[in-house]
Motif scaffolding. Structure first.
Motif, PDB file in Angstrom:
ATOM      1  N   GLU A 194      86.547  30.759 -75.549  1.00 13.12           N
ATOM      2  CA  GLU A 194      86.175  30.043 -74.330  1.00 13.12           C
ATOM      3  C   GLU A 194      86.680  28.608 -74.419  1.00 13.12           C
ATOM      4  OE1 GLU A 194      84.312  30.810 -71.224  1.00 13.12           O
ATOM      5  OE2 GLU A 194      85.432  28.947 -71.040  1.00 13.12           O
ATOM      6  N   THR A 195      87.548  28.220 -73.462  1.00  9.07           N
ATOM      7  CA  THR A 195      87.985  26.831 -73.339  1.00  9.07           C
ATOM      8  C   THR A 195      88.677  26.291 -74.595  1.00  9.07           C
ATOM      9  OG1 THR A 195      86.000  26.567 -71.959  1.00  9.07           O
ATOM     10  CG2 THR A 195      87.236  24.606 -72.362  1.00  9.07           C
ATOM     11  N   THR A 236      87.404  30.641 -66.281  1.00  8.20           N
ATOM     12  CA  THR A 236      86.954  31.927 -66.790  1.00  8.20           C
ATOM     13  C   THR A 236      86.992  33.004 -65.707  1.00  8.20           C
ATOM     14  OG1 THR A 236      85.423  30.623 -68.107  1.00  8.20           O
ATOM     15  CG2 THR A 236      85.102  32.997 -68.129  1.00  8.20           C
ATOM     16  N   ASP A 256      90.461  32.093 -73.101  1.00  6.15           N
ATOM     17  CA  ASP A 256      90.631  32.390 -71.671  1.00  6.15           C
ATOM     18  C   ASP A 256      91.472  31.331 -70.957  1.00  6.15           C
ATOM     19  OD1 ASP A 256      88.566  30.492 -71.839  1.00  6.15           O
ATOM     20  OD2 ASP A 256      87.346  31.428 -70.277  1.00  6.15           O
TER      21      ASP A 256
HETATM   22 ZN   LIG Z   1      86.389  29.813 -69.581  1.00  8.39          ZN
END
Ligand SMILES: [Zn+2]
Length: 544
Positions: free
Chosen positions: A241-242, A280, A456
């Motif tokens: 994530e990120t 996302t 992502d």
């Molecule tokens: Zn994300």
């Protein structure tokens, strides 16, 4: 009534007046909450508030300019004024935000109940904020410019308004973007966009209910490759994530943020990977679909099966374990475990969230007890901002000082990057621990194990004065688009699927994108299906 008594103005003046009126007259609830969300009311705060007022006026003006044509603009403004007057009344009276469920209540309420909501005060509001401005607009004579010159003028006003809005957004992004992300309720308070969005979302929702998900790759089968071992396989797909590639030392970052993974001799790192989206909600459904970035559309992705379905068709067991906010449809038809909700006493959970290591809980038992080939997706919380400092245990607070607030404007550039880099250190630890766990399972359970990791989307940490992510892909800076991607395979896994490690290492430096993931997972796991495209399989050239 004689027409000559009516005021005459150009459409640009009218759209600007109407935009200002919409921002000022109907949005007291929004501005009250906005001032609280961005800090407090003080003299030093005034530029931010004034800038935000102008920003929203300019955005409204840009859109009204698109509609500034004879027979369109006047009816549109009248509908907007009346509908927004109703909305404002209900927001102020009930303190409600306008979202999809509010529209649902409204549409699905019967007349009897609705009449209970009517009152004199409502009538007054609608007359003052709806009928009166509508009459004024109705009586105004507008000289619409015609022909190519008219179009050019509108184009100029549209582009000018948007440019001012973008410049203001950039100027105040350090405060504005984190506040808007943390206080999502604000977007349900800003009217008229709130009810327009809510109606749109309600219509989509109603339609989605009736969508029949189209099957994909129902012809999928597992092919046997060569004469390698026949032990069952467990493949972990870790979705980050990120996490941006720019801050991974494996991808060339000057700081050592991958101290543990750097010691994994069989890890293959792919340094040039592009994400499908910058948020996302786009990247996740996209990367698990076979649509590819160019052809991706939310509705299409939700209306058809994806990678995990094809794997199930081929006979792989699939499980999605989530420490984030769900899989955005990507895991709709597979087993799902929500590990994001804290459980009292759980060693990985602090306050209202859990560290990513929770995703590894009971994993060795699951791998041992699965009797079939299996694919497990681990969805990390990763480096989700702006509260980077909440994403890792205290022992990973190694780069200091750390920004420990979501109000990024109160932090130095250095402390924001430090907090972010600590999240990458923790992801490094998490991935390394995952690999060690897979090694142990491979050794003790006669199971072929592998891990694929990708993020992502990336993140902006102040470059070009941008923060967080979600910029339109066309304009998104590299920091938001370039993501880490890596692969680890046990010896047994490489033997069963006949994959050549040194060939893969050689080809890892080529440019790839999320578009490759769907076909590469199928190719890697020797799934034969008509929806597999060999040209996009990054393992294809390395099958022995
Ligand atoms: Zn994300």
């Amino acid at each position: 009534m004689k027409l000559t008594t009516s005021p005459r103005i150009g459409p640009a003046t009218l759209t600007l007046l109407a935009s200002t009126f919409l921002v000022a007259a109907y949005n007291t609830a929004f501005w009250r909450n906005f001032i609280i969300a961005t800090g407090h009311f003080s003299l030093g705060h005034l530029p931010l508030i004034a800038g935000s007022v102008v920003l929203i006026v300019m955005l409204f003006n840009a859109f009204l300019t698109l509609a500034s044509f004879r027979y369109v603009l006047k009816p549109l403004l009248i509908v907007l004024f009346v509908a927004t007057a109703f909305t404002t009344y209900f927001m102020n009276k009930y303190g409600t935000q306008i979202d999809r469920s509010m529209i649902q209540n409204l549409v699905e309420t019967d007349i009897g109940e609705a009449t209970e909501l009517l009152s004199w005060k409502l009538l007054m509001t609608v007359v003052l904020l709806g009928v009166l401005p509508s009459l004024l607009v109705w009586r105004t004579r507008i000289d619409f410019p015609v022909g190519p010159r008219g179009l050019l003028r509108r184009g100029g006003f549209f582009a000018g308004s948007l440019t001012i809005a973008v410049l203001l957004l950039l100027a105040f992004s350090k405060t504005l973007v984190p506040s808007l992300r943390e206080h999502r309720e604000l977007r349900f308070l800003l009217t008229p966009t709130n009810y327009i969005q809510a109606i749109n979302s309600y219509v989509k929702f109603k339609r989605a209910k009736t969508v029949v998900v189209a099957p994909l790759g129902t012809d999928a089968v597992k092919a046997v490759r060569g004469s390698g071992n026949r032990d069952r396989s467990v493949t972990l797909i870790v979705v980050g994530e990120t996490a941006r590639a720019a801050n991974f030392s494996l991808d060339g970052y000057v700081r050592m943020t991958n101290p543990e993974l750097a010691g994994q001799p069989d890890l293959i790192n792919f340094p040039h990977m592009q994400s499908c989206g910058t948020a996302t909600a786009v990247s996740l459904p996209c990367v698990f679909s076979n649509l590819g970035r160019e052809n991706y559309a939310d509705a299409q992705a939700y209306a058809q099966q994806g990678l995990l379905d094809v794997l199930q068709h081929a006979g792989y067991k699939v499980l999605w374990r989530d420490n984030n906010s769900g899989c955005k449809g990507a895991c709709a038809r597979v087993a799902y475990e929500d590990l994001a909700k804290p459980v009292p006493g759980n060693q990985w959970c602090v306050n209202d969230e859990c560290y990513d290591e929770r995703l590894l809980e009971k994993l060795p038992d699951m791998i041992r007890d699965a009797h079939d080939d299996m694919v497990i997706v681990l969805h990390q919380k990763g480096s989700h901002g702006p509260a980077y400092y909440k994403r890792y245990p205290a022992s990973f607070k190694r780069f200091v000082p750390v920004c420990e607030t979501i109000e990024l404007d109160k932090c130095s550039a250095e402390s924001i990057v430090n907090a972010y880099d600590n999240t990458i250190l923790y992801t490094d630890h998490f991935l390394n621990k995952t690999i060690e766990l897979l090694k142990a399972s491979a050794a003790s359970e006669h199971v072929n194990t592998a891990m694929m990791y990708f993020s992502d989307h990336g993140e902006s940490l102040g470059e070009h004065n941008m923060y967080l992510h979600g910029a339109p892909f066309m304009f998104a800076p590299a920091e938001q688009r370039e993501v880490p991607f890596m692969m680890w395979m046990s010896d047994g896994f490489r033997s069963r699927y006949q994959l050549d490690q040194s060939c893969l290492k050689e080809r890892a430096g080529l440019p790839y994108s999320h578009d490759n993931v769907f076909h590469s997972v199928l190719g890697m796991l020797s799934v034969k299906t008509s929806v597999y495209k060999p040209a996009l399989d990054l393992f294809g050239a390395c099958v022995k």
